[in-house]
Design an enzyme around this catalytic site. Structure first.
Site, PDB file in Angstrom:
ATOM      1  N   ILE A  64       0.832  -1.207   0.000  1.00 51.96           N
ATOM      2  CA  ILE A  64       0.000   0.000   0.000  1.00 51.96           C
ATOM      3  C   ILE A  64       0.871   1.263   0.000  1.00 51.96           C
ATOM      4  O   ILE A  64       0.684   2.162  -0.823  1.00 51.96           O
ATOM      5  CB  ILE A  64      -0.930   0.004   1.243  1.00 51.96           C
ATOM      6  CG1 ILE A  64      -1.888  -1.185   1.179  1.00 51.96           C
ATOM      7  CG2 ILE A  64      -1.679   1.322   1.378  1.00 51.96           C
ATOM      8  CD1 ILE A  64      -2.736  -1.258  -0.066  1.00 51.96           C
TER       9      ILE A  64
ATOM     10  N   ASP B 283      10.846   3.333   5.797  1.00 55.70           N
ATOM     11  CA  ASP B 283      10.547   1.948   6.182  1.00 55.70           C
ATOM     12  C   ASP B 283      11.572   1.477   7.204  1.00 55.70           C
ATOM     13  O   ASP B 283      12.743   1.846   7.120  1.00 55.70           O
ATOM     14  CB  ASP B 283      10.564   1.029   4.953  1.00 55.70           C
ATOM     15  CG  ASP B 283       9.717  -0.223   5.174  1.00 55.70           C
ATOM     16  OD1 ASP B 283       8.613  -0.298   4.608  1.00 55.70           O
ATOM     17  OD2 ASP B 283      10.161  -1.120   5.949  1.00 55.70           O
TER      18      ASP B 283
ATOM     19  N   THR C 196      -5.463  -0.741   8.053  1.00 54.52           N
ATOM     20  CA  THR C 196      -6.759  -1.240   8.498  1.00 54.52           C
ATOM     21  C   THR C 196      -6.704  -1.463  10.006  1.00 54.52           C
ATOM     22  O   THR C 196      -5.773  -2.102  10.501  1.00 54.52           O
ATOM     23  CB  THR C 196      -7.070  -2.573   7.785  1.00 54.52           C
ATOM     24  OG1 THR C 196      -6.931  -2.351   6.383  1.00 54.52           O
ATOM     25  CG2 THR C 196      -8.463  -3.053   8.089  1.00 54.52           C
TER      26      THR C 196
ATOM     27  N   LYS D 149     -14.213   0.096   6.163  1.00 52.00           N
ATOM     28  CA  LYS D 149     -13.221  -0.876   5.675  1.00 52.00           C
ATOM     29  C   LYS D 149     -13.488  -2.275   6.253  1.00 52.00           C
ATOM     30  O   LYS D 149     -13.471  -3.281   5.539  1.00 52.00           O
ATOM     31  CB  LYS D 149     -11.814  -0.402   6.067  1.00 52.00           C
ATOM     32  CG  LYS D 149     -10.715  -1.378   5.760  1.00 52.00           C
ATOM     33  CD  LYS D 149     -10.460  -1.476   4.285  1.00 52.00           C
ATOM     34  CE  LYS D 149      -9.535  -2.634   3.965  1.00 52.00           C
ATOM     35  NZ  LYS D 149      -9.381  -2.828   2.534  1.00 52.00           N
TER      36      LYS D 149
ATOM     37  N   ASN E 208     -14.614  -5.907   4.171  1.00 56.80           N
ATOM     38  CA  ASN E 208     -13.889  -7.177   4.166  1.00 56.80           C
ATOM     39  C   ASN E 208     -14.626  -8.273   4.931  1.00 56.80           C
ATOM     40  O   ASN E 208     -14.550  -9.452   4.576  1.00 56.80           O
ATOM     41  CB  ASN E 208     -12.484  -6.977   4.728  1.00 56.80           C
ATOM     42  CG  ASN E 208     -11.588  -6.345   3.681  1.00 56.80           C
ATOM     43  OD1 ASN E 208     -11.954  -6.271   2.520  1.00 56.80           O
ATOM     44  ND2 ASN E 208     -10.420  -5.884   4.082  1.00 56.80           N
TER      45      ASN E 208
ATOM     46  N   CYS F 203      -5.804  -9.201   4.528  1.00 54.41           N
ATOM     47  CA  CYS F 203      -6.992  -8.390   4.836  1.00 54.41           C
ATOM     48  C   CYS F 203      -8.200  -9.229   5.247  1.00 54.41           C
ATOM     49  O   CYS F 203      -8.633  -9.172   6.392  1.00 54.41           O
ATOM     50  CB  CYS F 203      -7.347  -7.536   3.626  1.00 54.41           C
ATOM     51  SG  CYS F 203      -6.097  -6.298   3.254  1.00 54.41           S
TER      52      CYS F 203
ATOM     53  N   ARG G 183       0.876 -14.243   2.159  1.00 51.13           N
ATOM     54  CA  ARG G 183       0.524 -14.062   3.576  1.00 51.13           C
ATOM     55  C   ARG G 183      -0.804 -14.732   3.919  1.00 51.13           C
ATOM     56  O   ARG G 183      -1.791 -14.567   3.222  1.00 51.13           O
ATOM     57  CB  ARG G 183       0.455 -12.574   3.907  1.00 51.13           C
ATOM     58  CG  ARG G 183       1.824 -11.929   3.868  1.00 51.13           C
ATOM     59  CD  ARG G 183       1.752 -10.457   4.093  1.00 51.13           C
ATOM     60  NE  ARG G 183       1.080  -9.764   3.012  1.00 51.13           N
ATOM     61  CZ  ARG G 183       0.963  -8.447   2.934  1.00 51.13           C
ATOM     62  NH1 ARG G 183       1.453  -7.690   3.880  1.00 51.13           N
ATOM     63  NH2 ARG G 183       0.363  -7.880   1.922  1.00 51.13           N
TER      64      ARG G 183
HETATM   65  N1  NAD Z   1      -2.112  -5.215   0.749  1.00 49.00           N
HETATM   66  C1  NAD Z   1      -3.373  -4.872   0.509  1.00 49.00           C
HETATM   67  O1  NAD Z   1      -3.941  -5.256  -0.495  1.00 49.00           O
HETATM   68  C2  NAD Z   1      -4.122  -3.969   1.458  1.00 49.00           C
HETATM   69  C3  NAD Z   1      -5.355  -3.459   1.045  1.00 49.00           C
HETATM   70  C4  NAD Z   1      -6.026  -2.601   1.892  1.00 49.00           C
HETATM   71  C5  NAD Z   1      -5.504  -2.301   3.143  1.00 49.00           C
HETATM   72  N2  NAD Z   1      -4.324  -2.835   3.528  1.00 49.00           N
HETATM   73  C6  NAD Z   1      -3.810  -2.460   4.843  1.00 49.00           C
HETATM   74  O2  NAD Z   1      -2.728  -1.555   4.649  1.00 49.00           O
HETATM   75  C7  NAD Z   1      -1.770  -1.743   5.701  1.00 49.00           C
HETATM   76  C8  NAD Z   1      -0.407  -2.001   5.093  1.00 49.00           C
HETATM   77  O3  NAD Z   1      -0.484  -3.219   4.391  1.00 49.00           O
HETATM   78  P1  NAD Z   1       0.609  -3.657   3.327  1.00 49.00           P
HETATM   79  O4  NAD Z   1       0.004  -4.784   2.573  1.00 49.00           O
HETATM   80  O5  NAD Z   1       1.121  -2.474   2.585  1.00 49.00           O
HETATM   81  O6  NAD Z   1       1.759  -4.186   4.318  1.00 49.00           O
HETATM   82  P2  NAD Z   1       3.243  -4.643   3.909  1.00 49.00           P
HETATM   83  O7  NAD Z   1       3.647  -5.636   4.912  1.00 49.00           O
HETATM   84  O8  NAD Z   1       3.305  -4.954   2.452  1.00 49.00           O
HETATM   85  O9  NAD Z   1       4.111  -3.315   4.106  1.00 49.00           O
HETATM   86  C9  NAD Z   1       4.237  -2.671   5.303  1.00 49.00           C
HETATM   87  C10 NAD Z   1       5.618  -2.053   5.371  1.00 49.00           C
HETATM   88  O10 NAD Z   1       5.680  -1.313   6.585  1.00 49.00           O
HETATM   89  C11 NAD Z   1       6.977  -1.467   7.136  1.00 49.00           C
HETATM   90  N3  NAD Z   1       6.917  -1.132   8.550  1.00 49.00           N
HETATM   91  C12 NAD Z   1       6.489  -1.886   9.590  1.00 49.00           C
HETATM   92  N4  NAD Z   1       6.539  -1.181  10.734  1.00 49.00           N
HETATM   93  C13 NAD Z   1       7.012   0.030  10.412  1.00 49.00           C
HETATM   94  C14 NAD Z   1       7.286   1.193  11.162  1.00 49.00           C
HETATM   95  N5  NAD Z   1       7.067   1.257  12.470  1.00 49.00           N
HETATM   96  N6  NAD Z   1       7.816   2.276  10.511  1.00 49.00           N
HETATM   97  C15 NAD Z   1       8.049   2.229   9.169  1.00 49.00           C
HETATM   98  N7  NAD Z   1       7.794   1.145   8.409  1.00 49.00           N
HETATM   99  C16 NAD Z   1       7.271   0.074   9.025  1.00 49.00           C
HETATM  100  C17 NAD Z   1       7.359  -2.899   6.821  1.00 49.00           C
HETATM  101  O11 NAD Z   1       8.756  -3.088   6.846  1.00 49.00           O
HETATM  102  C18 NAD Z   1       6.757  -3.069   5.412  1.00 49.00           C
HETATM  103  O12 NAD Z   1       7.698  -2.779   4.403  1.00 49.00           O
HETATM  104  C19 NAD Z   1      -2.302  -2.889   6.575  1.00 49.00           C
HETATM  105  O13 NAD Z   1      -3.037  -2.373   7.643  1.00 49.00           O
HETATM  106  C20 NAD Z   1      -3.232  -3.615   5.628  1.00 49.00           C
HETATM  107  O14 NAD Z   1      -4.226  -4.316   6.319  1.00 49.00           O
HETATM  108  C21 NAD Z   1      -3.613  -3.643   2.700  1.00 49.00           C
END
Ligand code: NAD
Length: 434
Positions: free
Chosen positions: A14, A33, A130, A215, A219, A269, A333
């Site tokens: 995201i 990150d 989320t 949200k 889901n 999700c 995942r």
């Molecule tokens: N992937 C999807 O399709 C999707 C869709 C809608 C919502 N979401 C929500 O979006 C959020 C992010 O999901 P994602 O899929 O991008 O996760 P992801 O695991 O792909 O990426 C998250 C990133 O955040 C980094 N991170 C963790 N803790 C951190 C911190 N304290 N400071 C800086 N970086 C940090 C991690 O190293 C990682 O690179 C989640 O809450 C998820 O539920 C995801």
């Protein structure tokens, strides 16, 4: 509000597309990150995740100098949090004998804490992760207010859920309608202005808790609907009915849209978010809880199907096609396909897995093949666990020349029964007539 610089915290599925899209629309973006591998890969102009078109947008954003990446935050006009919100692997709640999972909000907490030293009057903070209802008000705002600035008066605070579809993220980021919940109407307006940088879909303003619920409701609805499709597949087998045919006929009703059964529900999700409702109100969520249970148990029904096709699984060699949690993505995942493989191994089978979108994944205890041909070449059976386009397009006439397998088990309705059976395979499908 006037925005020159935005800091995106968390550069995953995201955060990275969001950061790159802000940057290609003219903003200065600092992507942050905690994972040094992510920062190092992006600094080289490479990307660490598979998403169509993403490499191009990221390298364009980095080349213009608008996107830089770092392990550390800096001052900015907007801070956007897109860090993971999984559930705890080892912590559970319990209500009237129902054991439920608990959200792991540590990444949101530490990302929010990291903003505090850089927060200035007039800034906007947006949470996109989320989260359980009231997280923005009860968790994020109090941490940010350690800066001695007040949420809603000194700085704006919003929650905006991300609704993009992996595989189409760059398109949907721009085109989808977006809900922006503000801690005050002025915060919602500031959030609206930030997203208007690139969003072409409607941007709808509301309050933070409504936006959080939206949200989770989306889901949870999908999870419950998949659970009923999975139950229908079990019922269809009991009554000797082809579930795929029955679903397609039921869906001819103008107000019915039954989803597809499968090996279960995975991903970051849909298999996670319903727990955020259960955790916050276990007394109000027996249906949501039971749908989760149905979907979590589904891999065991897949094993029953495989046993029906192959008998005793001890020493059987199975080519497991697809490990991702859904079609045409690399994301493993919470994937139910992986759980199926583990259960088959527990039952004594030898598995060679092929995941075309993630050929280099290092998976504990799973023998990942380097090619499709390698996975099938010694197999007693072919097991299709994910409806990747590549598997829908398998030509069974060619396949039969490179594998000794004569049994195929299709859990996701990827195969045309007639074509596979006239090609020499015996095809078992989930939810099929026995
Ligand atoms: N992937 C999807 O399709 C999707 C869709 C809608 C919502 N979401 C929500 O979006 C959020 C992010 O999901 P994602 O899929 O991008 O996760 P992801 O695991 O792909 O990426 C998250 C990133 O955040 C980094 N991170 C963790 N803790 C951190 C911190 N304290 N400071 C800086 N970086 C940090 C991690 O190293 C990682 O690179 C989640 O809450 C998820 O539920 C995801």
């Amino acid at each position: 509000m006037k925005i020159n610089k935005i800091c995106v915290i968390g550069l995953g599925y995201i955060g990275l597309p969001t950061a790159a899209t802000f940057a290609t629309h003219g903003l200065k973006v600092l992507g942050v990150d905690v994972n040094p591998h992510v920062v190092e890969t992006l600094s080289r102009g490479e990307i660490h995740i598979h998403e169509p078109g993403l490499k191009h947008v990221v390298s364009a954003a980095i080349t213009t100098g608008n996107l830089t990446v770092s392990s550390h935050l800096e001052e900015a006009d907007v801070f956007l949090i897109a860090v993971p919100t999984p559930f705890h692997e080892d912590k559970f709640g319990e209500y009237e004998g129902r054991k439920y999972r608990l959200a792991d909000m540590r990444a949101v907490t530490s990302a929010t804490e990291a903003i505090v030293p850089f927060l200035r009057k007039g800034n906007l903070v947006i949470l996109e992760s989320t989260s359980p209802p009231r997280t923005t008000i009860d968790l994020v705002a109090p941490i940010l207010e350690r800066s001695n600035l007040k949420a809603g008066s000194d700085f704006h605070l919003c929650y905006s859920p991300e609704r993009v579809l992996p595989g189409k993220i760059l398109h949907e980021l721009i085109e989808n309608a977006r809900v922006v919940g503000g801690i005050t109407p002025e915060s919602a307006k500031a959030g609206h202005d930030a997203y208007a940088t690139f969003v072409k879909g409607e941007i709808i303003e509301t309050d933070t808790t409504t936006a959080e619920m939206v949200k989770l409701m989306e889901n949870t609805t999908r999870d419950v609907n998949i659970a009923i499709a999975n139950e229908f597949s079990r019922l269809a087998e009991k009554f000797g009915v082809d579930v795929w045919e029955a679903i397609s006929l039921a869906n001819r009703h103008p107000r019915i849209n039954i989803l597809s059964p499968g090996p279960g529900v995975g991903g970051h999700c849909i298999s996670v978010d319903p727990w955020f409702f259960v955790e916050t109100a276990p007394e109000l969520t027996p249906l949501i809880y039971n749908a989760r249970k149905v979907n979590d148990e589904q891999p065991h029904f897949v094993i029953e199907k495989v046993k029906l096709a192959l008998g005793d699984l001890k020493d059987k060699k199975i080519a497991a096609l697809g490990l991702a949690y859904k079609p045409d993505v690399d994301d493993l995942r919470e994937s139910p396909a992986i759980e199926v493989v583990h259960l088959l191994q527990d039952a004594g089978a030898t598995i060679k897995a092929w995941e075309p979108f993630n050929t280099k994944a290092s998976l504990k205890d799973i023998d990942l093949s380097l090619s499709f041909d390698e996975a099938v070449k010694d197999a007693d059976a072919i097991l299709i666990l994910v409806k990747h386009t590549e598997f829908v397009n398998i030509n069974p006439i060619k396949l039969i020349e490179i594998t000794p397998a004569r049994i195929a088990i299709d859990i996701v309705n990827a195969c045309n029964k007639n074509i596979w059976e006239t090609s020499g395979f015996t095809l078992f499908r989930q939810g099929d007539v026995l």
